[in-house]
Design a protein around this motif. Sequence first.
Motif, PDB file in Angstrom:
ATOM      1  N   GLU A   1     -19.909  18.537 -30.875  1.00  0.00           N
ATOM      2  CA  GLU A   1     -19.697  19.447 -32.005  1.00  0.00           C
ATOM      3  C   GLU A   1     -20.415  20.782 -31.785  1.00  0.00           C
ATOM      4  O   GLU A   1     -19.866  21.848 -32.077  1.00  0.00           O
ATOM      5  CB  GLU A   1     -20.144  18.772 -33.308  1.00  0.00           C
ATOM      6  CG  GLU A   1     -19.158  17.685 -33.746  1.00  0.00           C
ATOM      7  CD  GLU A   1     -19.691  16.708 -34.791  1.00  0.00           C
ATOM      8  OE1 GLU A   1     -18.869  16.017 -35.383  1.00  0.00           O
ATOM      9  OE2 GLU A   1     -20.925  16.632 -35.001  1.00  0.00           O
ATOM     10  N   ILE A   2     -21.628  20.724 -31.244  1.00  0.00           N
ATOM     11  CA  ILE A   2     -22.358  21.965 -30.939  1.00  0.00           C
ATOM     12  C   ILE A   2     -21.601  22.754 -29.857  1.00  0.00           C
ATOM     13  O   ILE A   2     -21.483  23.972 -29.928  1.00  0.00           O
ATOM     14  CB  ILE A   2     -23.805  21.659 -30.492  1.00  0.00           C
ATOM     15  CG1 ILE A   2     -24.592  21.025 -31.656  1.00  0.00           C
ATOM     16  CG2 ILE A   2     -24.513  22.925 -30.003  1.00  0.00           C
ATOM     17  CD1 ILE A   2     -25.949  20.465 -31.252  1.00  0.00           C
ATOM     18  N   SER A   3     -21.070  22.037 -28.870  1.00  0.00           N
ATOM     19  CA  SER A   3     -20.291  22.684 -27.814  1.00  0.00           C
ATOM     20  C   SER A   3     -19.088  23.416 -28.384  1.00  0.00           C
ATOM     21  O   SER A   3     -18.751  24.524 -27.944  1.00  0.00           O
ATOM     22  CB  SER A   3     -19.805  21.640 -26.793  1.00  0.00           C
ATOM     23  OG  SER A   3     -20.889  21.097 -26.090  1.00  0.00           O
ATOM     24  N   GLU A   4     -18.428  22.801 -29.352  1.00  0.00           N
ATOM     25  CA  GLU A   4     -17.270  23.419 -29.982  1.00  0.00           C
ATOM     26  C   GLU A   4     -17.662  24.712 -30.703  1.00  0.00           C
ATOM     27  O   GLU A   4     -16.951  25.712 -30.644  1.00  0.00           O
ATOM     28  CB  GLU A   4     -16.622  22.439 -30.976  1.00  0.00           C
ATOM     29  CG  GLU A   4     -15.817  21.347 -30.292  1.00  0.00           C
ATOM     30  CD  GLU A   4     -14.637  21.905 -29.523  1.00  0.00           C
ATOM     31  OE1 GLU A   4     -14.718  21.943 -28.271  1.00  0.00           O
ATOM     32  OE2 GLU A   4     -13.659  22.342 -30.159  1.00  0.00           O
ATOM     33  N   ILE A   5     -18.805  24.678 -31.370  1.00  0.00           N
ATOM     34  CA  ILE A   5     -19.290  25.872 -32.080  1.00  0.00           C
ATOM     35  C   ILE A   5     -19.575  26.990 -31.067  1.00  0.00           C
ATOM     36  O   ILE A   5     -19.174  28.141 -31.271  1.00  0.00           O
ATOM     37  CB  ILE A   5     -20.562  25.541 -32.900  1.00  0.00           C
ATOM     38  CG1 ILE A   5     -20.225  24.513 -33.994  1.00  0.00           C
ATOM     39  CG2 ILE A   5     -21.167  26.805 -33.510  1.00  0.00           C
ATOM     40  CD1 ILE A   5     -21.450  23.845 -34.615  1.00  0.00           C
TER      41      ILE A   5
ATOM     42  N   ARG B   1     -18.535  20.475 -40.167  1.00  0.00           N
ATOM     43  CA  ARG B   1     -17.532  21.374 -40.752  1.00  0.00           C
ATOM     44  C   ARG B   1     -16.763  21.954 -39.575  1.00  0.00           C
ATOM     45  O   ARG B   1     -17.055  21.633 -38.428  1.00  0.00           O
ATOM     46  CB  ARG B   1     -18.216  22.478 -41.573  1.00  0.00           C
ATOM     47  CG  ARG B   1     -19.340  23.177 -40.825  1.00  0.00           C
ATOM     48  CD  ARG B   1     -20.078  24.202 -41.668  1.00  0.00           C
ATOM     49  NE  ARG B   1     -21.373  24.521 -41.102  1.00  0.00           N
ATOM     50  CZ  ARG B   1     -22.133  25.523 -41.521  1.00  0.00           C
ATOM     51  NH1 ARG B   1     -21.719  26.293 -42.517  1.00  0.00           N
ATOM     52  NH2 ARG B   1     -23.308  25.744 -40.958  1.00  0.00           N
ATOM     53  N   SER B   2     -15.790  22.807 -39.845  1.00  0.00           N
ATOM     54  CA  SER B   2     -15.007  23.323 -38.723  1.00  0.00           C
ATOM     55  C   SER B   2     -15.918  24.149 -37.813  1.00  0.00           C
ATOM     56  O   SER B   2     -16.849  24.802 -38.287  1.00  0.00           O
ATOM     57  CB  SER B   2     -13.851  24.182 -39.228  1.00  0.00           C
ATOM     58  OG  SER B   2     -14.335  25.442 -39.668  1.00  0.00           O
ATOM     59  N   PRO B   3     -15.677  24.119 -36.489  1.00  0.00           N
ATOM     60  CA  PRO B   3     -16.493  24.922 -35.572  1.00  0.00           C
ATOM     61  C   PRO B   3     -16.451  26.410 -35.949  1.00  0.00           C
ATOM     62  O   PRO B   3     -17.445  27.115 -35.781  1.00  0.00           O
ATOM     63  CB  PRO B   3     -15.840  24.691 -34.209  1.00  0.00           C
ATOM     64  CG  PRO B   3     -14.990  23.482 -34.341  1.00  0.00           C
ATOM     65  CD  PRO B   3     -14.634  23.348 -35.796  1.00  0.00           C
ATOM     66  N   GLU B   4     -15.322  26.859 -36.481  1.00  0.00           N
ATOM     67  CA  GLU B   4     -15.186  28.261 -36.884  1.00  0.00           C
ATOM     68  C   GLU B   4     -16.145  28.590 -38.025  1.00  0.00           C
ATOM     69  O   GLU B   4     -16.828  29.624 -37.996  1.00  0.00           O
ATOM     70  CB  GLU B   4     -13.741  28.554 -37.318  1.00  0.00           C
ATOM     71  CG  GLU B   4     -12.725  28.543 -36.184  1.00  0.00           C
ATOM     72  CD  GLU B   4     -12.327  27.134 -35.722  1.00  0.00           C
ATOM     73  OE1 GLU B   4     -12.645  26.158 -36.443  1.00  0.00           O
ATOM     74  OE2 GLU B   4     -11.725  27.019 -34.652  1.00  0.00           O
TER      75      GLU B   4
END
Length: 197
Positions: free
Chosen positions: A85-89, A184-187
């Motif tokens: 999830e951190i990678s996606e952010i 929450r969404s990465p965006e």
Amino acid sequence: MSPKFSRPLVIVAAFALSLAIGLALTLWLVGGSRTLSTASAIGGPFQLVDQDGKAVTDKSLPGKPTLIFFGFTHCPDVCPTALFEISEILRVMGKDASRVNAFFVSVDPDRDTPAIMKDYIASFDPNLKALTGSPEAVAKIVSAYRVYVKKVPLKDGDYTMDHTALIYLMDRNGQFVAPFNIKRSPEAAATDLKRYL
Ligand code: NI
């Protein structure tokens, strides 16, 4: 009560309990952050090495906002999920990702050597750094960030680590802000994080 109804009830109760524990922990952390420059503030001196053996200390924090996540490479689900999830952010942040410190700190220094950490972190965003150190050095940052860590023996002689799964957000001055919400969404998370650049 019939077994037909009791199972959902147990699930609801377990969910409510996990929410309550999460809330209590958040309040405790946020409460601690208000007592700035006291012994109870979150954060403090530490000295670790990244996956390339390069020193990373508390002096590495100022100048960029920092996300810190504590875990261990043998973690079956919580850590890889959070790191994904951190990678996606960071991916969504694009070029701005290099203006953020993102640290995965091992709470299992006996197994997590820099070489193991390097291999593990390669699966995630290249802006993520994997930090480890001697058991004493890890104990020091675990204490400074008030991370809950407990070694739990497994039946086969192996062990696992229970640990706090919060993401700590530190501001550009290296001061603790709040737990950072990655659920929450990465965006949305990226937009929030950019406010601290
Ligand atoms: Ni974990």
